[in-house]
Design an enzyme around this catalytic site. Structure first.
Site, PDB file in Angstrom:
ATOM      1  N   SER A  39       0.801  -1.219   0.000  1.00 26.98           N
ATOM      2  CA  SER A  39       0.000   0.000   0.000  1.00 26.98           C
ATOM      3  C   SER A  39       0.836   1.272   0.000  1.00 26.98           C
ATOM      4  O   SER A  39       0.389   2.309  -0.487  1.00 26.98           O
ATOM      5  CB  SER A  39      -0.937   0.010   1.216  1.00 26.98           C
ATOM      6  N   HIS A 242      -1.087   5.874   6.673  1.00 28.61           N
ATOM      7  CA  HIS A 242      -0.429   5.824   5.370  1.00 28.61           C
ATOM      8  C   HIS A 242      -0.083   7.249   4.940  1.00 28.61           C
ATOM      9  O   HIS A 242      -0.698   8.206   5.406  1.00 28.61           O
ATOM     10  CB  HIS A 242      -1.346   5.176   4.311  1.00 28.61           C
TER      11      HIS A 242
END
Length: 260
Positions: A39, A242
């Site tokens: 990711s 993230h």
């Protein structure tokens, strides 16, 4: 959306898929570029995520392709990927004539999402114990996983320049107010340090280029005044912990550019 739903999304697994994106004219004509990984390479955390792999044109890989116009760009990175996914799904889809390959991998193998979940919902001691469990995996099991992954990449694209990028330290530890205690933030950053050290060791042993993003993210962790990463995020929940657009543009992209 409830906190429980957000946290559940952090630990969900993903199925890999292949997309190929075209690049605009620029300076890397003649280069066939492949972006592999998880990711942190697919662009989770940035706007415009699409497909089951949650790929975004704001990822560092897509931004590099847009700015440099390689002859071809295979965007194979997929949210949730572990080393086995790279070996079994992403590498077989690679162009064997690739000149440049980038990758982030290893965080999910080491239990990134379950560890963050534990630290969000448990005590300092439980969080630290969970981080130490991940560190033991990094020391004892991950080296073989990384070696196998890097060997598969080299076998498929023997002439490629392979850039292995690190993970950032997620948290700012100077801020008093944060969604996690200072003890938890320091434990998680210490786990990330151990992971990056192992990735560097195995990437170097494989003859690959190691690109460290941590200096670029320094002072921009979660709970800082100008974070390059998302904290706990409700919509969409997978963005939690993230990089945001600034993280991909000012944290990851310069590292790849400098190493490519």
């Amino acid at each position: 959306m409830s906190r429980a739903t957000v946290l559940a999304c952090l630990v969900s697994s993903s199925v890999l898929a292949l997309t190929v994106a075209a690049a605009s004219p620029a300076q890397a004509a003649g280069v066939d570029y492949v972006a592999l990984g998880d990711s942190y390479s697919s662009g989770v955390g940035a706007p415009g995520q699409s497909g089951i792999c949650l790929r975004s044109n704001h990822s560092y890989a897509a931004q590099w392709a847009a700015r440099n116009s390689p002859t071809s760009f295979q965007f194979l990175a997929c949210g949730g990927a572990v080393t086995d996914d790279v070996v079994k799904t992403q590498v077989p889809a690679m162009n064997s004539g690739a000149d440049l390959v980038s990758i982030t991998i290893g965080g999910n193998d080491a239990g990134f999402a379950p560890t963050v979940l534990t630290c969000l919902t448990s005590s300092d001691a439980t969080c630290t114990a969970k981080v130490n469990q991940g560190r033991a995996y990094v020391a004892n099991t991950l080296p073989g996983k990384l070696d196998a992954t890097y060997a598969a990449i080299r076998a498929k694209a023997p002439g490629a320049r392979v850039v292995v990028l690190s993970y950032p330290n997620i948290f700012d530890t100077s801020s008093v107010l944060c969604e996690m205690s200072t003890t938890k933030r320091k434990a998680l950053n210490g786990g990330a340090q151990a992971l990056d050290d192992m990735i560097k060791s195995r990437a170097t042993a494989a003859g690959f280029v190691y690109a460290d993003v941590r200096d670029n993210f320094a002072g921009h962790g979660v709970c800082s005044s100008r974070p390059y990463l998302n904290g706990l995020t409700i919509i969409p929940p997978q963005n939690s912990y993230h990089p945001n657009v600034n993280g991909y543009t000012s944290g990851y992209l310069p590292a790849l550019t400098g190493a490519a």
